[in-house]
Design a protein around this motif. Structure first.
Motif, mmCIF file in Angstrom:
data_model
loop_
_atom_site.group_PDB
_atom_site.id
_atom_site.type_symbol
_atom_site.label_atom_id
_atom_site.label_comp_id
_atom_site.label_asym_id
_atom_site.label_seq_id
_atom_site.Cartn_x
_atom_site.Cartn_y
_atom_site.Cartn_z
ATOM 1 N N TYR A 1 0.824 -1.206 0.000
ATOM 2 C CA TYR A 1 0.000 0.000 0.000
ATOM 3 C C TYR A 1 0.858 1.257 0.000
ATOM 4 O O TYR A 1 0.537 2.239 -0.679
ATOM 5 C CB TYR A 1 -0.944 -0.002 1.202
ATOM 6 C CG TYR A 1 -2.185 -0.834 0.974
ATOM 7 C CD1 TYR A 1 -3.099 -0.495 -0.025
ATOM 8 C CD2 TYR A 1 -2.443 -1.970 1.753
ATOM 9 C CE1 TYR A 1 -4.241 -1.267 -0.244
ATOM 10 C CE2 TYR A 1 -3.583 -2.741 1.536
ATOM 11 C CZ TYR A 1 -4.473 -2.381 0.539
ATOM 12 O OH TYR A 1 -5.589 -3.138 0.320
ATOM 13 N N PHE A 2 1.975 1.249 0.742
ATOM 14 C CA PHE A 2 2.838 2.421 0.740
ATOM 15 C C PHE A 2 3.431 2.650 -0.642
ATOM 16 O O PHE A 2 3.461 3.782 -1.138
ATOM 17 C CB PHE A 2 3.951 2.266 1.778
ATOM 18 C CG PHE A 2 4.739 3.533 1.986
ATOM 19 C CD1 PHE A 2 4.304 4.489 2.878
ATOM 20 C CD2 PHE A 2 5.918 3.767 1.281
ATOM 21 C CE1 PHE A 2 5.014 5.673 3.068
ATOM 22 C CE2 PHE A 2 6.629 4.939 1.459
ATOM 23 C CZ PHE A 2 6.180 5.902 2.359
ATOM 24 N N HIS B 1 2.189 1.893 -3.415
ATOM 25 C CA HIS B 1 1.138 2.359 -4.317
ATOM 26 C C HIS B 1 0.506 3.675 -3.866
ATOM 27 O O HIS B 1 -0.583 4.038 -4.312
ATOM 28 C CB HIS B 1 0.060 1.277 -4.476
ATOM 29 C CG HIS B 1 0.523 0.107 -5.288
ATOM 30 N ND1 HIS B 1 1.056 -1.034 -4.720
ATOM 31 C CD2 HIS B 1 0.561 -0.097 -6.627
ATOM 32 C CE1 HIS B 1 1.398 -1.889 -5.668
ATOM 33 N NE2 HIS B 1 1.104 -1.349 -6.833
ATOM 34 N N GLY B 2 1.203 4.414 -2.999
ATOM 35 C CA GLY B 2 0.796 5.776 -2.662
ATOM 36 C C GLY B 2 -0.349 5.877 -1.674
ATOM 37 O O GLY B 2 -1.071 6.878 -1.680
ATOM 38 N N GLN B 3 -0.513 4.875 -0.804
ATOM 39 C CA GLN B 3 -1.588 4.903 0.184
ATOM 40 C C GLN B 3 -0.997 4.732 1.591
ATOM 41 O O GLN B 3 -1.143 3.681 2.218
ATOM 42 C CB GLN B 3 -2.611 3.812 -0.112
ATOM 43 C CG GLN B 3 -3.280 3.963 -1.479
ATOM 44 C CD GLN B 3 -4.372 2.948 -1.700
ATOM 45 O OE1 GLN B 3 -5.409 2.976 -1.043
ATOM 46 N NE2 GLN B 3 -4.157 2.038 -2.641
ATOM 47 N N PRO B 4 -0.316 5.773 2.091
ATOM 48 C CA PRO B 4 0.394 5.632 3.362
ATOM 49 C C PRO B 4 -0.523 5.382 4.563
ATOM 50 O O PRO B 4 -0.119 4.710 5.511
ATOM 51 C CB PRO B 4 1.146 6.954 3.499
ATOM 52 C CG PRO B 4 0.395 7.918 2.631
ATOM 53 C CD PRO B 4 -0.113 7.106 1.485
ATOM 54 N N ARG B 5 -1.735 5.919 4.533
ATOM 55 C CA ARG B 5 -2.623 5.692 5.684
ATOM 56 C C ARG B 5 -3.046 4.231 5.776
ATOM 57 O O ARG B 5 -3.098 3.650 6.870
ATOM 58 C CB ARG B 5 -3.842 6.608 5.602
ATOM 59 C CG ARG B 5 -3.494 8.073 5.904
ATOM 60 C CD ARG B 5 -4.677 8.998 5.793
ATOM 61 N NE ARG B 5 -4.291 10.353 6.137
ATOM 62 C CZ ARG B 5 -3.654 11.179 5.312
ATOM 63 N NH1 ARG B 5 -3.361 10.778 4.090
ATOM 64 N NH2 ARG B 5 -3.315 12.396 5.700
ATOM 65 N N LEU B 6 -3.362 3.622 4.629
ATOM 66 C CA LEU B 6 -3.665 2.194 4.635
ATOM 67 C C LEU B 6 -2.437 1.387 5.043
ATOM 68 O O LEU B 6 -2.543 0.385 5.757
ATOM 69 C CB LEU B 6 -4.163 1.755 3.261
ATOM 70 C CG LEU B 6 -5.625 2.066 2.942
ATOM 71 C CD1 LEU B 6 -5.950 1.696 1.488
ATOM 72 C CD2 LEU B 6 -6.555 1.327 3.893
ATOM 73 N N ALA B 7 -1.268 1.841 4.589
ATOM 74 C CA ALA B 7 -0.031 1.160 4.969
ATOM 75 C C ALA B 7 0.143 1.186 6.488
ATOM 76 O O ALA B 7 0.490 0.172 7.099
ATOM 77 C CB ALA B 7 1.167 1.819 4.285
ATOM 78 N N ASP C 1 -2.220 1.489 8.731
ATOM 79 C CA ASP C 1 -3.233 0.604 9.324
ATOM 80 C C ASP C 1 -2.740 -0.845 9.352
ATOM 81 O O ASP C 1 -2.895 -1.549 10.358
ATOM 82 C CB ASP C 1 -4.539 0.688 8.536
ATOM 83 C CG ASP C 1 -5.285 1.994 8.758
ATOM 84 O OD1 ASP C 1 -4.972 2.697 9.742
ATOM 85 O OD2 ASP C 1 -6.179 2.314 7.940
ATOM 86 N N ASP D 1 -1.151 15.163 10.701
ATOM 87 C CA ASP D 1 -0.814 13.743 10.720
ATOM 88 C C ASP D 1 0.606 13.475 11.192
ATOM 89 O O ASP D 1 1.027 12.311 11.255
ATOM 90 C CB ASP D 1 -0.991 13.142 9.318
ATOM 91 C CG ASP D 1 -2.449 13.023 8.924
ATOM 92 O OD1 ASP D 1 -3.272 12.733 9.817
ATOM 93 O OD2 ASP D 1 -2.771 13.211 7.739
#
Length: 275
Positions: free
Chosen positions: A51-52, A54-60, A62, A99
């Motif tokens: 996820y990180f 692929h540009g989704q740090p918040r999901l990463a 989690d 954040d």
């Protein structure tokens, strides 16, 4: 004014190594409930990396938390959670980003070190976090032994952080010597930048300009876009009376972003003496 506390990305070298070759894999679901906790933790950590990347740090983040929930001794997941928090501190708002939670970043990286005492990248990152928290003596205590560890292949990063902590603590001459060790890796533009600021602080403007030019001469996009280096060279050149060159640097700084604290300082300087 000398700007000394901007967030940089020296922690990214450790993060890149951590992500490794598996960072391009396709996200997949977690292990079945029958899997053991360590395997479930590894699965969640793998998802966090995906996820990180692929540009989704918040999901990463989690999934890092889930990984740690399954296995609180998963040093890589703990370290990754810390670096994601630092990622949130490295945007336009820097430490003011809602954040950005340095306390969480510190807690996670200390957890990684409790789980794996020789996690050298984590030691370097802890030093950086302590610098951002303005705890310079603590940072020096963490980083000084790391610079002498022959097993740390990226020792130039530790020298760069140690030197920065020394400069910020007021030990400018010691900081200069440490920062000289950091630029034995000539492409380490952050080290060149910090050395330039150290010379500026000392009042050696000619040396400051040379080091800042070295920082901006590294053929890498991150170095060409090192906004603080453009701002610092503009300041130094303006004091030296090189007004046209200073204005060019300040314009480069402004054009990178007028929304950061550094960008706003460059805009303000441009209004006071540049056409």
């Amino acid at each position: 004014m000398v700007f000394l506390r901007r967030v940089d990305v020296t922690w990214l070298a450790g993060l890149v190594a951590l992500l490794g070759a598996g960072a391009r894999c396709t996200p997949r679901g977690p292990e079945t409930p029958r899997a053991n906790p360590q395997r479930q933790s590894q699965s969640e950590y793998d998802l966090a990396r995906d996820y990180f990347y692929h540009g989704q740090p918040r999901l990463a983040l989690d999934h890092c938390r889930k990984a740690i929930g399954f296995d609180d001794q998963n040093a890589k997941a703990l370290y990754f959670a810390s670096t994601i928090h630092l990622f949130f501190c490295s945007g336009k708002l820097e430490l003011r980003d809602p954040d950005c939670h340095l306390t969480d970043a510190e807690n996670f990286v200390r957890g990684a070190l409790r789980a794996e005492g020789n996690f050298r990248e984590a030691k370097n990152t802890l030093g950086q976090i302590l610098i951002l928290e303005a705890r310079y003596p603590d940072a020096i205590a963490v980083l000084a032994p790391l610079t002498k560890d022959p097993a740390f292949e990226s020792s130039y990063l530790a020298w760069g952080n140690l030197g920065w902590a020394q400069v910020l603590a007021g030990h400018v001459d010691e900081g200069i010597e440490s920062l000289k060790n950091s630029i034995t890796e000539p492409r380490f533009c952050v080290g060149h930048y910090r050395l330039g600021v150290a010379y500026e602080t000392k009042g050696d403007l000619a040396a400051a300009e040379r080091s800042l030019t070295d920082a901006l001469s590294v053929e890498a996009s991150d170095c060409k876009n090192l906004q603080d280096a453009w701002a610092a060279r503009g300041r130094v050149r303006k004091v030296q009376g090189k007004v046209a060159d200073a204005c060019d640097d300040l314009k480069q700084c402004r054009d990178l972003s007028a929304e950061t604290a550094t960008g706003r300082s460059c805009v303000a300087a441009l209004t006071k003496g540049c056409p």
